[in-house]
Design an enzyme around this catalytic site. Structure first.
Site, PDB file in Angstrom:
ATOM      1  N   ASP A  59      12.771  -6.557 -15.836  1.00 45.38           N
ATOM      2  CA  ASP A  59      11.590  -5.802 -16.258  1.00 45.38           C
ATOM      3  C   ASP A  59      10.342  -6.556 -15.802  1.00 45.38           C
ATOM      4  O   ASP A  59      10.175  -7.734 -16.144  1.00 45.38           O
ATOM      5  CB  ASP A  59      11.641  -5.698 -17.793  1.00 45.38           C
ATOM      6  CG  ASP A  59      10.533  -4.823 -18.354  1.00 45.38           C
ATOM      7  OD1 ASP A  59       9.517  -4.629 -17.668  1.00 45.38           O
ATOM      8  OD2 ASP A  59      10.697  -4.353 -19.494  1.00 45.38           O
ATOM      9  N   SER A 139      -3.680   2.871  -5.782  1.00 45.11           N
ATOM     10  CA  SER A 139      -3.676   4.335  -5.670  1.00 45.11           C
ATOM     11  C   SER A 139      -5.049   4.835  -5.246  1.00 45.11           C
ATOM     12  O   SER A 139      -6.065   4.197  -5.550  1.00 45.11           O
ATOM     13  CB  SER A 139      -3.322   4.961  -7.028  1.00 45.11           C
ATOM     14  OG  SER A 139      -3.492   6.377  -6.979  1.00 45.11           O
ATOM     15  N   TYR A 152      -4.324   5.812 -16.176  1.00 43.65           N
ATOM     16  CA  TYR A 152      -3.581   5.441 -14.960  1.00 43.65           C
ATOM     17  C   TYR A 152      -4.561   5.034 -13.870  1.00 43.65           C
ATOM     18  O   TYR A 152      -4.431   3.982 -13.247  1.00 43.65           O
ATOM     19  CB  TYR A 152      -2.712   6.614 -14.497  1.00 43.65           C
ATOM     20  CG  TYR A 152      -2.065   6.369 -13.145  1.00 43.65           C
ATOM     21  CD1 TYR A 152      -0.926   5.581 -13.038  1.00 43.65           C
ATOM     22  CD2 TYR A 152      -2.609   6.911 -11.982  1.00 43.65           C
ATOM     23  CE1 TYR A 152      -0.338   5.340 -11.790  1.00 43.65           C
ATOM     24  CE2 TYR A 152      -2.036   6.674 -10.743  1.00 43.65           C
ATOM     25  CZ  TYR A 152      -0.894   5.893 -10.653  1.00 43.65           C
ATOM     26  OH  TYR A 152      -0.325   5.641  -9.425  1.00 43.65           O
ATOM     27  N   LYS A 156      -5.227   1.297 -11.849  1.00 47.47           N
ATOM     28  CA  LYS A 156      -5.193   1.080 -10.395  1.00 47.47           C
ATOM     29  C   LYS A 156      -6.532   0.516  -9.901  1.00 47.47           C
ATOM     30  O   LYS A 156      -6.572  -0.248  -8.939  1.00 47.47           O
ATOM     31  CB  LYS A 156      -4.825   2.375  -9.672  1.00 47.47           C
ATOM     32  CG  LYS A 156      -3.401   2.853  -9.998  1.00 47.47           C
ATOM     33  CD  LYS A 156      -2.363   1.804  -9.642  1.00 47.47           C
ATOM     34  CE  LYS A 156      -0.941   2.316  -9.794  1.00 47.47           C
ATOM     35  NZ  LYS A 156       0.067   1.355  -9.330  1.00 47.47           N
TER      36      LYS A 156
HETATM   37  N1  LIG Z   1       4.140   8.749  -5.874  1.00 50.43           N
HETATM   38  C1  LIG Z   1       2.833   8.885  -5.919  1.00 50.43           C
HETATM   39  O1  LIG Z   1       2.295   9.991  -5.871  1.00 50.43           O
HETATM   40  C2  LIG Z   1       1.959   7.649  -6.000  1.00 50.43           C
HETATM   41  C3  LIG Z   1       0.614   7.760  -5.619  1.00 50.43           C
HETATM   42  C4  LIG Z   1      -0.210   6.633  -5.685  1.00 50.43           C
HETATM   43  C5  LIG Z   1       0.326   5.422  -6.096  1.00 50.43           C
HETATM   44  N2  LIG Z   1       1.631   5.338  -6.460  1.00 50.43           N
HETATM   45  C6  LIG Z   1       2.133   4.017  -6.904  1.00 50.43           C
HETATM   46  O2  LIG Z   1       3.187   3.612  -6.070  1.00 50.43           O
HETATM   47  C7  LIG Z   1       4.058   2.750  -6.789  1.00 50.43           C
HETATM   48  C8  LIG Z   1       5.495   3.230  -6.600  1.00 50.43           C
HETATM   49  O3  LIG Z   1       5.607   4.528  -7.149  1.00 50.43           O
HETATM   50  P1  LIG Z   1       6.723   5.569  -6.726  1.00 50.43           P
HETATM   51  O4  LIG Z   1       6.024   6.845  -6.533  1.00 50.43           O
HETATM   52  O5  LIG Z   1       7.579   5.003  -5.659  1.00 50.43           O
HETATM   53  O6  LIG Z   1       7.497   5.659  -8.123  1.00 50.43           O
HETATM   54  P2  LIG Z   1       9.056   5.732  -8.483  1.00 50.43           P
HETATM   55  O7  LIG Z   1       9.093   6.153  -9.900  1.00 50.43           O
HETATM   56  O8  LIG Z   1       9.806   6.479  -7.453  1.00 50.43           O
HETATM   57  O9  LIG Z   1       9.500   4.201  -8.363  1.00 50.43           O
HETATM   58  C9  LIG Z   1       9.002   3.220  -9.229  1.00 50.43           C
HETATM   59  C10 LIG Z   1      10.094   2.188  -9.460  1.00 50.43           C
HETATM   60  O10 LIG Z   1       9.551   1.188 -10.338  1.00 50.43           O
HETATM   61  C11 LIG Z   1      10.543   0.861 -11.299  1.00 50.43           C
HETATM   62  N3  LIG Z   1       9.924   0.373 -12.519  1.00 50.43           N
HETATM   63  C12 LIG Z   1       9.096   1.062 -13.351  1.00 50.43           C
HETATM   64  N4  LIG Z   1       8.791   0.292 -14.404  1.00 50.43           N
HETATM   65  C13 LIG Z   1       9.429  -0.898 -14.236  1.00 50.43           C
HETATM   66  C14 LIG Z   1       9.519  -2.083 -15.008  1.00 50.43           C
HETATM   67  N5  LIG Z   1       8.893  -2.205 -16.180  1.00 50.43           N
HETATM   68  N6  LIG Z   1      10.254  -3.106 -14.528  1.00 50.43           N
HETATM   69  C15 LIG Z   1      10.918  -2.983 -13.358  1.00 50.43           C
HETATM   70  N7  LIG Z   1      10.885  -1.876 -12.598  1.00 50.43           N
HETATM   71  C16 LIG Z   1      10.151  -0.844 -13.039  1.00 50.43           C
HETATM   72  C17 LIG Z   1      11.293   2.171 -11.542  1.00 50.43           C
HETATM   73  O11 LIG Z   1      12.588   1.941 -12.101  1.00 50.43           O
HETATM   74  C18 LIG Z   1      11.349   2.780 -10.151  1.00 50.43           C
HETATM   75  O12 LIG Z   1      12.515   2.372  -9.444  1.00 50.43           O
HETATM   76  C19 LIG Z   1       3.581   2.779  -8.235  1.00 50.43           C
HETATM   77  O13 LIG Z   1       2.823   1.623  -8.507  1.00 50.43           O
HETATM   78  C20 LIG Z   1       2.717   4.012  -8.303  1.00 50.43           C
HETATM   79  O14 LIG Z   1       1.722   3.930  -9.296  1.00 50.43           O
HETATM   80  C21 LIG Z   1       2.465   6.413  -6.413  1.00 50.43           C
END
Ligand SMILES: NC(=O)c1ccc[n+]([C@@H]2O[C@H](COP(=O)([O-])OP(=O)(O)OC[C@H]3O[C@@H](n4cnc5c(N)ncnc54)[C@H](O)[C@@H]3O)[C@@H](O)[C@H]2O)c1
Length: 248
Positions: A59, A139, A152, A156
């Site tokens: 975690d 983000s 959120y 960021k």
């Molecule tokens: N997808 C979007 O639209 C988007 C846009 C802008 C920014 N982001 C950012 O990109 C990053 C990745 O997001 P994503 O879209 O790939 O999400 P996702 O949910 O597909 O993947 C996130 C991963 O992080 C892991 N995770 C979450 N909390 C955790 C914890 N406490 N300890 C360990 N692992 C943990 C989850 O298990 C998951 O495998 C994030 O920081 C998100 O805020 C995503």
């Protein structure tokens, strides 16, 4: 093979952008420790990457996980040269005053506290070796926020300030720190931001992205590989929009 010999720790490496970044890093010659709380997905991704990947179920809100991850990188691959703070969570769109305290605390723990904890574990290693690259996945919401994702977006924005502050403090030690600002991306998290996954809501999101598509894990992998490679040796403290023009 722009990352040949590099050893990276990628948080949230079991899904979405983190998986895309880990895949690209391995293609470019790096070895990666994947840290995620989702054990089954983590092991599946690590297996598909073979010898170049080591999974750690942990975690990111707990210091112990980062200490174990750094130790694993050193024991399995002989060191650590790149840290990618990618694990992150969102919340469904809703008015700022209605987010429960527990959910606010969880977002701050994963999106904010983890960056601090990872620095406590990795920066001493980078300082001792006089080199290292850190990449924070922020983000577009951190620079161009929209309504109803206030906490959120603010998490960021914090990450982008932290990137600049870390970059200026760590530059004399040979350590670069950058961020990526993804626009809405094709990952499991997208549904959280959309509230509901309908063709109408997708069309509304797409209408705000001039290039006309969602971002992908491959887009983040390509940008991350560049910023963490020697090709970017003069670049530090930037938050690169990977957003198809959304922030213009
Ligand atoms: N997808 C979007 O639209 C988007 C846009 C802008 C920014 N982001 C950012 O990109 C990053 C990745 O997001 P994503 O879209 O790939 O999400 P996702 O949910 O597909 O993947 C996130 C991963 O992080 C892991 N995770 C979450 N909390 C955790 C914890 N406490 N300890 C360990 N692992 C943990 C989850 O298990 C998951 O495998 C994030 O920081 C998100 O805020 C995503």
């Amino acid at each position: 093979m722009r990352l040949k010999g590099e050893i990276a720790l990628v948080t949230g490496g079991a899904s979405g952008f983190g998986e895309g970044i880990a895949r690209k890093f391995v293609e470019e010659g790096a070895r990666v420790v994947l840290m995620d709380r989702d054990g089954p997905k983590l092991r599946a991704v690590a297996e598909s990457l073979g010898e170049a990947a080591a999974p750690l179920e942990a975690d990111v809100t707990q210091a112990r996980g980062f200490l174990e991850a750094v130790a694993l990188a050193q024991a399995r691959f002989g060191g650590l040269s790149i840290l990618v703070n990618n694990a992150g969570i969102g919340h469904a769109p809703r008015p700022m005053e209605s987010l429960e305290e527990a959910e606010f605390d969880r977002i701050m723990a994963v999106n904010v506290r983890a960056v601090y904890l990872s620095a406590r574990a990795a920066v001493p290693v980078f300082k001792a070796q006089g080199s290292g690259a850190i990449l924070n996945i922020a983000s577009t919401g951190g620079v161009s926020p929209r309504p109803n994702l206030t906490w959120y977006n603010a998490s960021k924005g914090w990450m982008i300030s932290a990137t600049q502050a870390m970059a200026v403090e760590l530059a004399p030690f040979g350590v670069r720190v950058n961020a990526l600002n993804p626009v809405a991306g094709e990952t499991p998290l997208l549904k959280t931001f959309m509230g509901e996954d309908t063709p109408e809501i997708r069309a509304k999101f797409l209408a705000s992205i001039p290039i006309g598509r969602f971002s992908t894990p491959q887009d983040m992998g390509a940008a991350a590989a560049f910023l963490c490679s020697q090709e970017a040796s003069m670049i530090t403290g930037v938050a690169l929009n990977v957003d198809g023009g959304r922030c213009i």
